[in-house]
Scaffold this motif. Structure first.
Motif: not given
Length: 276
Positions: A167-179
């Motif tokens: 939905i939001v792209g892999f990089g955005n998802a990674m950043e949102l989930a890690l932070t």
């Protein structure tokens, strides 16, 4: 709808409308997700799916928030109740419990009818799991979101890590989930998590109702087919997706809905479709 739920409420605002509202109904607990929710939610979706009067489902929350995530009491009970004599049996039982919780969220995708998320207030943790499984998402500008699980020492396991990247792209998802950082409805719109934002809760309710009524007026066979083909094609190669839709349409394309749509076009009137 006559069903009585502890954690949910179903409402049809007009007897002539094919739009049904499914509310998470624990406002005193920020609509956090209880054990009852995970049993009742798939049952409620199945009931609406099988109801020919229902064409579109709007998922929302009662009170000030959409959903503040999984109830911490449920997390604590899972920790206590799954403990067994050895680690192998503890792990096996916990896996079954997680799969049970996952099925409640996946029920959104399995429902034939489109499910639209209308988000106001908080949408945290399990709330994000839920909306990522919905077909369309809208929110207020000041709604706030967080993939919250890492702050609870959990790897999100109800679908966000699987659905959010698409939905939001892999990089955005990674950043949102890690932070686990909080972000607004406006940023959610920029990320593509929601399609449109509204200035107030009242504007959200009115706007989403109009969109839902528009979808509900379309051919139910076409709407159901569009949802299913998109979900199936998400994990298929292009040639496999094309083959799937060819097979789907070979079964339902030649329908009374197609005849009615063509007739309505010629007669310059709104089509009227049979219920599904």
């Amino acid at each position: 709808m006559e069903e009585n739920y502890k954690s949910l409420k179903i409402k049809q605002k007009s007897p002539d409308s094919r739009v049904f509202y499914l509310f998470i109904d624990r406002p005193s607990r920020g609509n956090s997700l209880s054990r009852d929710f995970f049993t009742e939610f798939p049952a409620a979706l199945s009931s609406l799916d099988q109801n020919p009067e229902a064409g579109v489902i709007i998922l929302s929350g009662v009170g000030n928030h959409f959903c503040t995530g999984i109830d911490l009491q449920l997390l604590n009970s899972l920790s206590q109740e799954t403990r067994a004599a050895d680690t192998g049996r503890t792990g096996e039982k916990l896996r079954r419990e997680i799969k049970f919780l996952q099925r409640a969220v996946t029920a959104i995708e399995e429902c034939r009818k489109p499910v639209i998320a209308a988000v106001h207030g908080a949408c945290l943790g399990g709330g994000v799991d839920i909306i990522t499984a919905c077909d369309v998402r809208y929110s207020t500008e000041n709604a706030f979101f967080s993939v919250k699980e890492v702050d609870l020492a959990i790897t999100a396991d109800l679908g966000s890590l699987q659905r959010l990247p698409g939905i939001v792209g892999f990089g955005n998802a990674m950043e949102l989930a890690l932070t686990a950082r909080r972000f607004s409805g406006l940023e959610a719109k920029d990320l593509g998590l929601v399609t449109r934002v509204f200035s107030t809760k009242e504007a959200l309710e009115k706007g989403v109702a109009e969109i839902a009524e528009g979808i509900a007026a379309k051919s139910p066979l076409a709407v159901t087919g569009t949802k299913r083909v998109l979900i199936q094609s998400r994990d298929l190669r292009l040639d496999q997706g094309l083959d799937y839709v060819a097979t789907w349409n070979s079964g339902v394309l030649l329908s009374d809905d197609l005849t009615e749509a063509i007739s309505a076009q010629h007669q310059k009137r709104k089509p009227l479709y049979a219920k599904l």
